[in-house]
Design a protein around this motif. Structure first.
Motif, short mmCIF file in Angstrom:
data_model
loop_
_atom_site.label_atom_id
_atom_site.label_comp_id
_atom_site.label_asym_id
_atom_site.label_seq_id
_atom_site.Cartn_x
_atom_site.Cartn_y
_atom_site.Cartn_z
N PHE A 1 0.84 -1.20 0.00
CA PHE A 1 0.00 0.00 0.00
C PHE A 1 0.87 1.25 0.00
O PHE A 1 1.83 1.36 0.76
N ARG A 2 0.52 2.21 -0.85
CA ARG A 2 1.22 3.49 -0.93
C ARG A 2 0.30 4.50 -1.63
O ARG A 2 -0.67 4.13 -2.28
N LYS A 3 0.64 5.76 -1.49
CA LYS A 3 -0.12 6.83 -2.14
C LYS A 3 -0.02 6.66 -3.65
O LYS A 3 1.05 6.38 -4.18
N GLN B 1 -8.24 5.11 -6.20
CA GLN B 1 -6.84 5.49 -6.07
C GLN B 1 -6.60 5.90 -4.63
O GLN B 1 -7.37 6.66 -4.05
N MET B 2 -5.51 5.37 -4.04
CA MET B 2 -5.16 5.74 -2.67
C MET B 2 -4.60 7.15 -2.66
O MET B 2 -3.62 7.43 -3.34
N THR B 3 -5.25 8.04 -1.92
CA THR B 3 -4.76 9.41 -1.81
C THR B 3 -3.94 9.61 -0.55
O THR B 3 -3.10 10.48 -0.49
N GLU B 4 -4.22 8.80 0.49
CA GLU B 4 -3.44 8.83 1.73
C GLU B 4 -3.34 7.41 2.26
O GLU B 4 -4.26 6.62 2.11
N MET B 5 -2.23 7.11 2.93
CA MET B 5 -2.08 5.82 3.57
C MET B 5 -1.24 6.02 4.83
O MET B 5 -0.13 6.54 4.77
N THR B 6 -1.83 5.65 5.99
CA THR B 6 -1.14 5.80 7.26
C THR B 6 -0.97 4.43 7.90
O THR B 6 -1.94 3.67 8.02
N LEU C 1 -2.17 -1.77 11.51
CA LEU C 1 -3.34 -1.23 10.82
C LEU C 1 -2.89 -0.28 9.72
O LEU C 1 -1.95 0.50 9.89
N TYR C 2 -3.55 -0.35 8.58
CA TYR C 2 -3.28 0.51 7.45
C TYR C 2 -4.54 1.34 7.21
O TYR C 2 -5.55 0.80 6.74
N GLU C 3 -4.49 2.63 7.54
CA GLU C 3 -5.66 3.51 7.36
C GLU C 3 -5.50 4.20 6.01
O GLU C 3 -4.52 4.90 5.77
N CYS C 4 -6.49 4.02 5.14
CA CYS C 4 -6.40 4.51 3.77
C CYS C 4 -7.55 5.45 3.44
O CYS C 4 -8.68 5.22 3.85
N ARG C 5 -7.23 6.50 2.66
CA ARG C 5 -8.24 7.38 2.06
C ARG C 5 -8.21 7.04 0.58
O ARG C 5 -7.15 7.05 -0.06
N LEU C 6 -9.37 6.71 0.03
CA LEU C 6 -9.47 6.26 -1.35
C LEU C 6 -10.42 7.17 -2.13
O LEU C 6 -11.48 7.53 -1.63
N ARG C 7 -10.03 7.51 -3.38
CA ARG C 7 -10.88 8.32 -4.25
C ARG C 7 -11.38 7.43 -5.38
O ARG C 7 -10.61 6.78 -6.07
N ASN C 8 -12.72 7.42 -5.56
CA ASN C 8 -13.34 6.66 -6.63
C ASN C 8 -12.97 7.33 -7.95
O ASN C 8 -13.25 8.51 -8.15
N LEU C 9 -12.36 6.60 -8.87
CA LEU C 9 -11.91 7.18 -10.14
C LEU C 9 -13.05 7.42 -11.11
O LEU C 9 -12.89 8.20 -12.05
N ARG D 1 -11.02 3.63 4.63
CA ARG D 1 -11.06 2.21 5.00
C ARG D 1 -9.83 1.90 5.83
O ARG D 1 -8.76 2.48 5.62
N THR D 2 -9.98 0.94 6.74
CA THR D 2 -8.85 0.47 7.55
C THR D 2 -8.65 -1.01 7.27
O THR D 2 -9.61 -1.79 7.30
N TYR D 3 -7.42 -1.40 7.00
CA TYR D 3 -7.08 -2.79 6.71
C TYR D 3 -6.08 -3.29 7.73
O TYR D 3 -5.21 -2.55 8.19
N ARG D 4 -6.19 -4.56 8.08
CA ARG D 4 -5.24 -5.19 9.00
C ARG D 4 -4.08 -5.74 8.19
O ARG D 4 -4.23 -6.07 7.02
#
Length: 189
Positions: A9-11, A23-28, A38-46, A54-57
């Motif tokens: 996972f990456r921006k 598209q991932m706009t942020e990933m923490t 935990l991987y907290e992601c902000r996603l933009r619908n293309l 969304r948060t992923y383990r």
């Protein structure tokens, strides 16, 4: 179709969720005291342009999106439709004004752009980072306003308006940053 593990996972990563490209706009990355990372992601619908969180383990996977980026050329605008041509195959694509979004301000006939295709259907375009546009209308600048940072709205050949310094006149060519929409400089011709 490939998959991405959480470690990938990456921006900027393009993934598919529920059959739609994001598209991932942020990933923490967060590692709590106990348990999985935990991987907290902000996603933009293309397709729709909406955002979601969304948060992923650690160890989970996401499908890669079937998106392709191609070089294209802007041909012309017809009402609310913008027509582009694939630079390699010469296929033509029509995008709505909603898909083109604010990028219409920078589009000149024959301009090279980058287009994103999802399942061979166009979903968005990206103009070059800097474009040169001719000023078609602006108010004359007042004498003596050159020392301070005075700006005025200037209408360009694409019918868009940009804030420019007061020394810009009708017929000048200006360089604009398409990522921010800001005036960069006057182009010497």
């Amino acid at each position: 179709m490939g998959t991405y593990k959480t470690s990938d996972f990456r921006k900027g990563l393009k993934v598919q969720i529920d059959g739609e490209p994001y598209q991932m706009t942020e990933m923490t990355f967060r590692k709590p005291g106990k348990g999985n990372a935990l991987y907290e992601c902000r996603l933009r619908n293309l397709v729709r342009g909406t955002m979601m969180s969304r948060t992923y383990r650690g160890g989970e996977t996401l499908e890669s999106a079937d998106v392709e980026e191609i070089n294209s050329q802007f041909l012309y605008r017809q009402g609310d439709m913008f027509v582009f041509m694939n630079s390699e195959t010469y296929d033509q694509y029509e995008l709505t004004s909603a898909q083109v979004d604010e990028n219409w301000k920078y589009l000149k006939d024959g301009m090279a752009c980058s287009m994103v295709l999802f399942n061979n259907n166009p979903i968005s375009i990206t103009p070059p980072n800097h474009v040169e546009l001719e000023v078609t209308y602006c108010e004359p600048g007042a004498k003596g306003d050159t020392a301070t940072n005075v700006t005025k709205p200037c209408k360009v050949e694409t019918d868009a308006e940009f804030l420019c310094p007061s020394f810009i006149n009708i017929g000048n060519v200006i360089r604009v940053d398409t990522r921010t929409g800001e005036y960069i400089e006057r182009v010497r011709t």
